[in-house]
Design an enzyme around this catalytic site. Structure first.
Site, PDB file in Angstrom:
ATOM      1  N   GLU A  84      -7.986  -5.015   5.474  1.00  0.00           N
ATOM      2  CA  GLU A  84      -7.893  -4.702   4.050  1.00  0.00           C
ATOM      3  C   GLU A  84      -6.730  -5.432   3.384  1.00  0.00           C
ATOM      4  O   GLU A  84      -6.834  -5.869   2.245  1.00  0.00           O
ATOM      5  CB  GLU A  84      -7.771  -3.182   3.859  1.00  0.00           C
ATOM      6  CG  GLU A  84      -9.089  -2.485   4.152  1.00  0.00           C
ATOM      7  CD  GLU A  84      -8.963  -0.987   4.295  1.00  0.00           C
ATOM      8  OE1 GLU A  84      -8.492  -0.547   5.368  1.00  0.00           O
ATOM      9  OE2 GLU A  84      -9.335  -0.260   3.376  1.00  0.00           O
ATOM     10  N   LYS A 106       3.351   0.798   3.120  1.00  0.00           N
ATOM     11  CA  LYS A 106       2.857  -0.176   4.092  1.00  0.00           C
ATOM     12  C   LYS A 106       2.953  -1.534   3.409  1.00  0.00           C
ATOM     13  O   LYS A 106       2.596  -1.643   2.228  1.00  0.00           O
ATOM     14  CB  LYS A 106       1.391   0.146   4.375  1.00  0.00           C
ATOM     15  CG  LYS A 106       0.912  -0.155   5.764  1.00  0.00           C
ATOM     16  CD  LYS A 106      -0.467   0.457   5.942  1.00  0.00           C
ATOM     17  CE  LYS A 106      -1.218  -0.288   7.015  1.00  0.00           C
ATOM     18  NZ  LYS A 106      -2.611   0.112   7.079  1.00  0.00           N
ATOM     19  N   HIS A 151     -13.049   2.894   0.201  1.00  0.00           N
ATOM     20  CA  HIS A 151     -13.025   1.867   1.260  1.00  0.00           C
ATOM     21  C   HIS A 151     -13.688   0.562   0.797  1.00  0.00           C
ATOM     22  O   HIS A 151     -14.142  -0.234   1.617  1.00  0.00           O
ATOM     23  CB  HIS A 151     -13.792   2.316   2.529  1.00  0.00           C
ATOM     24  CG  HIS A 151     -13.180   3.452   3.281  1.00  0.00           C
ATOM     25  ND1 HIS A 151     -13.954   4.433   3.878  1.00  0.00           N
ATOM     26  CD2 HIS A 151     -11.910   3.772   3.547  1.00  0.00           C
ATOM     27  CE1 HIS A 151     -13.179   5.314   4.476  1.00  0.00           C
ATOM     28  NE2 HIS A 151     -11.909   4.927   4.297  1.00  0.00           N
ATOM     29  N   ARG A 191      -2.621  -2.020  -3.485  1.00  0.00           N
ATOM     30  CA  ARG A 191      -3.827  -1.231  -3.267  1.00  0.00           C
ATOM     31  C   ARG A 191      -3.790  -0.046  -4.233  1.00  0.00           C
ATOM     32  O   ARG A 191      -2.796   0.683  -4.286  1.00  0.00           O
ATOM     33  CB  ARG A 191      -3.853  -0.710  -1.830  1.00  0.00           C
ATOM     34  CG  ARG A 191      -5.047   0.156  -1.602  1.00  0.00           C
ATOM     35  CD  ARG A 191      -4.945   0.929  -0.329  1.00  0.00           C
ATOM     36  NE  ARG A 191      -6.152   1.721  -0.182  1.00  0.00           N
ATOM     37  CZ  ARG A 191      -6.216   2.833   0.520  1.00  0.00           C
ATOM     38  NH1 ARG A 191      -5.160   3.266   1.154  1.00  0.00           N
ATOM     39  NH2 ARG A 191      -7.334   3.499   0.607  1.00  0.00           N
ATOM     40  N   ASN A 240       0.876  -1.168   0.000  1.00  0.00           N
ATOM     41  CA  ASN A 240       0.000   0.000   0.000  1.00  0.00           C
ATOM     42  C   ASN A 240       0.915   1.220   0.000  1.00  0.00           C
ATOM     43  O   ASN A 240       1.483   1.585   1.023  1.00  0.00           O
ATOM     44  CB  ASN A 240      -0.883  -0.043   1.253  1.00  0.00           C
ATOM     45  CG  ASN A 240      -1.870   1.107   1.300  1.00  0.00           C
ATOM     46  OD1 ASN A 240      -1.800   2.032   0.491  1.00  0.00           O
ATOM     47  ND2 ASN A 240      -2.776   1.050   2.258  1.00  0.00           N
ATOM     48  N   ARG A 246     -10.704   9.001  20.298  1.00  0.00           N
ATOM     49  CA  ARG A 246     -10.412   8.640  21.694  1.00  0.00           C
ATOM     50  C   ARG A 246     -10.376   9.877  22.569  1.00  0.00           C
ATOM     51  O   ARG A 246     -11.031   9.948  23.614  1.00  0.00           O
ATOM     52  CB  ARG A 246      -9.037   7.954  21.783  1.00  0.00           C
ATOM     53  CG  ARG A 246      -9.108   6.481  21.963  1.00  0.00           C
ATOM     54  CD  ARG A 246      -7.761   5.893  21.785  1.00  0.00           C
ATOM     55  NE  ARG A 246      -7.174   6.328  20.507  1.00  0.00           N
ATOM     56  CZ  ARG A 246      -6.262   5.663  19.844  1.00  0.00           C
ATOM     57  NH1 ARG A 246      -5.780   4.566  20.337  1.00  0.00           N
ATOM     58  NH2 ARG A 246      -5.786   6.091  18.694  1.00  0.00           N
ATOM     59  N   HIS A 300     -17.723   1.844   7.807  1.00  0.00           N
ATOM     60  CA  HIS A 300     -16.264   1.891   7.996  1.00  0.00           C
ATOM     61  C   HIS A 300     -15.954   3.241   8.639  1.00  0.00           C
ATOM     62  O   HIS A 300     -15.984   4.280   7.966  1.00  0.00           O
ATOM     63  CB  HIS A 300     -15.529   1.721   6.665  1.00  0.00           C
ATOM     64  CG  HIS A 300     -14.047   1.799   6.826  1.00  0.00           C
ATOM     65  ND1 HIS A 300     -13.219   0.699   6.771  1.00  0.00           N
ATOM     66  CD2 HIS A 300     -13.236   2.850   7.086  1.00  0.00           C
ATOM     67  CE1 HIS A 300     -11.973   1.081   6.994  1.00  0.00           C
ATOM     68  NE2 HIS A 300     -11.957   2.393   7.177  1.00  0.00           N
ATOM     69  N   LEU A 301     -15.671   3.218   9.934  1.00  0.00           N
ATOM     70  CA  LEU A 301     -15.498   4.472  10.675  1.00  0.00           C
ATOM     71  C   LEU A 301     -14.066   4.579  11.182  1.00  0.00           C
ATOM     72  O   LEU A 301     -13.708   4.015  12.221  1.00  0.00           O
ATOM     73  CB  LEU A 301     -16.477   4.521  11.864  1.00  0.00           C
ATOM     74  CG  LEU A 301     -17.941   4.189  11.532  1.00  0.00           C
ATOM     75  CD1 LEU A 301     -18.770   4.145  12.807  1.00  0.00           C
ATOM     76  CD2 LEU A 301     -18.509   5.205  10.547  1.00  0.00           C
ATOM     77  N   GLU A 361     -14.746  -0.166  15.455  1.00  0.00           N
ATOM     78  CA  GLU A 361     -14.333  -1.352  16.212  1.00  0.00           C
ATOM     79  C   GLU A 361     -14.140  -1.067  17.696  1.00  0.00           C
ATOM     80  O   GLU A 361     -14.239  -1.966  18.524  1.00  0.00           O
ATOM     81  CB  GLU A 361     -13.007  -1.902  15.646  1.00  0.00           C
ATOM     82  CG  GLU A 361     -13.154  -2.504  14.267  1.00  0.00           C
ATOM     83  CD  GLU A 361     -11.814  -2.711  13.571  1.00  0.00           C
ATOM     84  OE1 GLU A 361     -10.817  -2.981  14.259  1.00  0.00           O
ATOM     85  OE2 GLU A 361     -11.764  -2.602  12.334  1.00  0.00           O
ATOM     86  N   ARG A 413     -12.482  15.948   7.625  1.00  0.00           N
ATOM     87  CA  ARG A 413     -13.288  16.252   6.427  1.00  0.00           C
ATOM     88  C   ARG A 413     -14.735  16.526   6.824  1.00  0.00           C
ATOM     89  O   ARG A 413     -15.279  15.843   7.700  1.00  0.00           O
ATOM     90  CB  ARG A 413     -13.270  15.070   5.456  1.00  0.00           C
ATOM     91  CG  ARG A 413     -11.935  14.891   4.776  1.00  0.00           C
ATOM     92  CD  ARG A 413     -11.935  13.654   3.887  1.00  0.00           C
ATOM     93  NE  ARG A 413     -10.790  12.823   4.185  1.00  0.00           N
ATOM     94  CZ  ARG A 413     -10.720  11.529   3.954  1.00  0.00           C
ATOM     95  NH1 ARG A 413     -11.732  10.882   3.408  1.00  0.00           N
ATOM     96  NH2 ARG A 413      -9.630  10.856   4.261  1.00  0.00           N
TER      97      ARG A 413
HETATM   98  P1  AMP Z   1      -8.404   4.237  11.436  1.00  0.00           P
HETATM   99  O1  AMP Z   1      -8.364   5.379  10.436  1.00  0.00           O
HETATM  100  O2  AMP Z   1      -9.295   3.106  11.020  1.00  0.00           O
HETATM  101  O3  AMP Z   1      -7.066   3.791  11.887  1.00  0.00           O
HETATM  102  O4  AMP Z   1      -9.102   4.849  12.752  1.00  0.00           O
HETATM  103  C1  AMP Z   1      -8.597   5.959  13.423  1.00  0.00           C
HETATM  104  C2  AMP Z   1      -9.650   6.465  14.395  1.00  0.00           C
HETATM  105  O5  AMP Z   1     -10.011   5.408  15.316  1.00  0.00           O
HETATM  106  C3  AMP Z   1      -9.167   7.629  15.250  1.00  0.00           C
HETATM  107  O6  AMP Z   1     -10.183   8.629  15.323  1.00  0.00           O
HETATM  108  C4  AMP Z   1      -8.988   6.984  16.618  1.00  0.00           C
HETATM  109  O7  AMP Z   1      -9.188   7.902  17.646  1.00  0.00           O
HETATM  110  C5  AMP Z   1     -10.090   5.965  16.613  1.00  0.00           C
HETATM  111  N1  AMP Z   1      -9.895   4.984  17.673  1.00  0.00           N
HETATM  112  C6  AMP Z   1      -8.920   4.058  17.786  1.00  0.00           C
HETATM  113  N2  AMP Z   1      -9.049   3.403  18.977  1.00  0.00           N
HETATM  114  C7  AMP Z   1     -10.109   3.947  19.600  1.00  0.00           C
HETATM  115  C8  AMP Z   1     -10.759   3.707  20.859  1.00  0.00           C
HETATM  116  N3  AMP Z   1     -10.305   2.787  21.710  1.00  0.00           N
HETATM  117  N4  AMP Z   1     -11.849   4.445  21.162  1.00  0.00           N
HETATM  118  C9  AMP Z   1     -12.307   5.400  20.322  1.00  0.00           C
HETATM  119  N5  AMP Z   1     -11.761   5.656  19.135  1.00  0.00           N
HETATM  120  C10 AMP Z   1     -10.671   4.948  18.776  1.00  0.00           C
END
Ligand code: AMP
Length: 401
Positions: free
Chosen positions: A386, A14, A182, A93, A7, A286, A210-211, A335, A243
């Site tokens: 992915e 990556k 995604h 990718r 990637n 977080r 997908h968040l 997740e 965004r």
């Molecule tokens: P990604 O782009 O899929 O790596 O996700 C990044 C997002 O996941 C960031 O906003 C992180 O703050 C959030 N995230 C990761 N771990 C946690 C968690 N334990 N609780 C809340 N959000 C999280």
């Protein structure tokens, strides 16, 4: 039998190495700060023993060619890929496949030209992806290379859903339409949901969410995507880290005229300074959830806006699908954030969706089922993968060619 997944981003590479039919992970790594002469490259590498080796280099990695060499050295030294002839394929990718690619393809010169032609639709991503492809094709010229597109899964979206209500000539002449992104993740978690529910994917109506820092929703009917929230670019749809997602396009004319902002300034505003960050100054969910829990007003607002937009999309996609069997939460936020899942499902009981708060608070690596017993649809938390999906699709293309 080994498969390497690459990637390649504008300043990062990556990689993940898989082995065997079950595609177990042998090693994975990330090289960052490629091309930044001011700063040493950041490397992290995990081999099959699960031992993470944070490697700091004193010198910088000049370009993607050097990055591939560094990766090859790491794989050789750790013994997981002593000789590149052990590879049966390399999966790449590629972010934008436009209308040209509905599925993954074996890469040849024609495919490269087609990916190149799509650069105007993904000016940041496709050139970086191509760089990885070119270097890998030089490095392991005799190994089949496969391109797996983020947009391909969404190519099944019907015309009435992918078209914008703009003059039709803009679609005909410039291909202005919804593409969605995604796709590898949406497709992977939908398949995992069907396996988990022990029902054929072809019988299910699924909404996948997908968040992550970027976020998108997809409506999947009988295994085919029928709508998704990202559009021509990944800017449309849900509230994201930086965004804006959906907004009234007239805001741009207004800001252009009143604040004298040019196109680049508007682009930066919407892509880099908006979303969660625009509302509360933070883009990490977080930190936002913690601050919201401690009563910080702007963080509470950002969280509420994120979840409200998400809930609207869930409702819209239930309508588009004509009912839903399963909703899947995935990505870093999907997740891990129980509060986001709870707030975005709150009030959907009328539609037959009911979340069990105790189950929702469980943390586990495997698939988690979080609906209440009276819920008409399943609510699942499924970790996305992915790289695995790219490896699986790469293997499929190689086996079929
Ligand atoms: P990604 O782009 O899929 O790596 O996700 C990044 C997002 O996941 C960031 O906003 C992180 O703050 C959030 N995230 C990761 N771990 C946690 C968690 N334990 N609780 C809340 N959000 C999280």
């Amino acid at each position: 039998m080994k498969i390497l997944v690459l990637n390649s981003g504008s300043s990062s590479l990556k990689f993940q190495l898989f082995m065997g039919r079950d595609l177990s992970v042998l090693a994975s790594g990330l090289i960052e700060q490629i091309g930044n002469v001011q700063s040493a490259a950041q490397l992290s590498f995990v081999d099959s023993s699960g031992l993470e080796k944070e490697l700091k280099r004193s010198e910088s990695v000049a370009d993607h060619r050097e990055a591939i060499m560094v990766m090859a050295d790491m794989l050789r030294e750790s013994g997981v890929l002593v000789d590149t002839s052990e590879l049966v394929g390399v999966g790449h990718r590629v972010v934008h496949g436009g209308e040209a690619f509905h599925q993954p393809v074996r890469i040849d010169e024609t495919v490269i030209v087609a990916i190149e032609a799509l650069i105007p639709l993904a000016p940041l991503h496709n050139p970086a992806n191509l760089m990885g492809i070119r270097v890998a094709m030089e490095h392991v010229a005799n190994i089949p290379q496969v391109a797996v597109f983020d947009t391909a899964f969404h190519q099944s979206i019907p015309e009435h859903a992918y078209l914008y209500a703009l003059p039709y000539a803009l679609y005909e002449e410039q291909k202005i339409r919804r593409y969605g992104f995604h796709g590898t993740s949406h497709s992977y978690v939908a398949q995992q949901a069907a396996l988990y529910l022990d029902r054929p994917l072809e019988d299910l109506h699924i909404i996948t969410l997908h968040l992550g820092n970027g976020a998108s929703a997809a409506a999947i009917r009988n295994g085919k995507c029928i709508d998704t929230s990202m559009g021509l670019t990944p800017l449309e749809g849900l509230v994201m880290g930086t965004r804006s997602g959906d907004l009234d396009p007239a805001i741009l004319f207004y800001l252009g005229r009143e604040n004298d902002l040019d196109m680049d300034a508007l682009d930066t505003l919407l892509n880099k300074e908006s979303g969660l960050k625009g509302i509360c100054g933070e883009n990490d969910m977080r930190t936002i959830s913690e601050a919201a829990g401690q009563g910080d007003k702007q963080s509470r607002l950002a969280l509420a806006m994120f979840c409200y937009r998400l809930k609207k999309y869930i409702g819209a996609y239930i309508a588009a699908l004509g009912g839903v069997d399963c909703i899947v939460f995935t990505g870093g936020i999907g997740e891990n954030s129980a509060i986001v899942r709870q707030l975005s499902c709150q009030g959907l009981e009328w539609l037959g969706l009911s979340l069990d708060e105790d189950k929702n608070n469980i943390r586990q690596q495997e698939i988690l089922e979080i609906q209440a017993p009276d819920s008409r649809a399943s609510l699942l938390v499924i970790p996305t993968d992915e790289e695995y999906e790219i490896a699986r699709q790469t293997l499929q293309v190689i086996n079929n060619s």
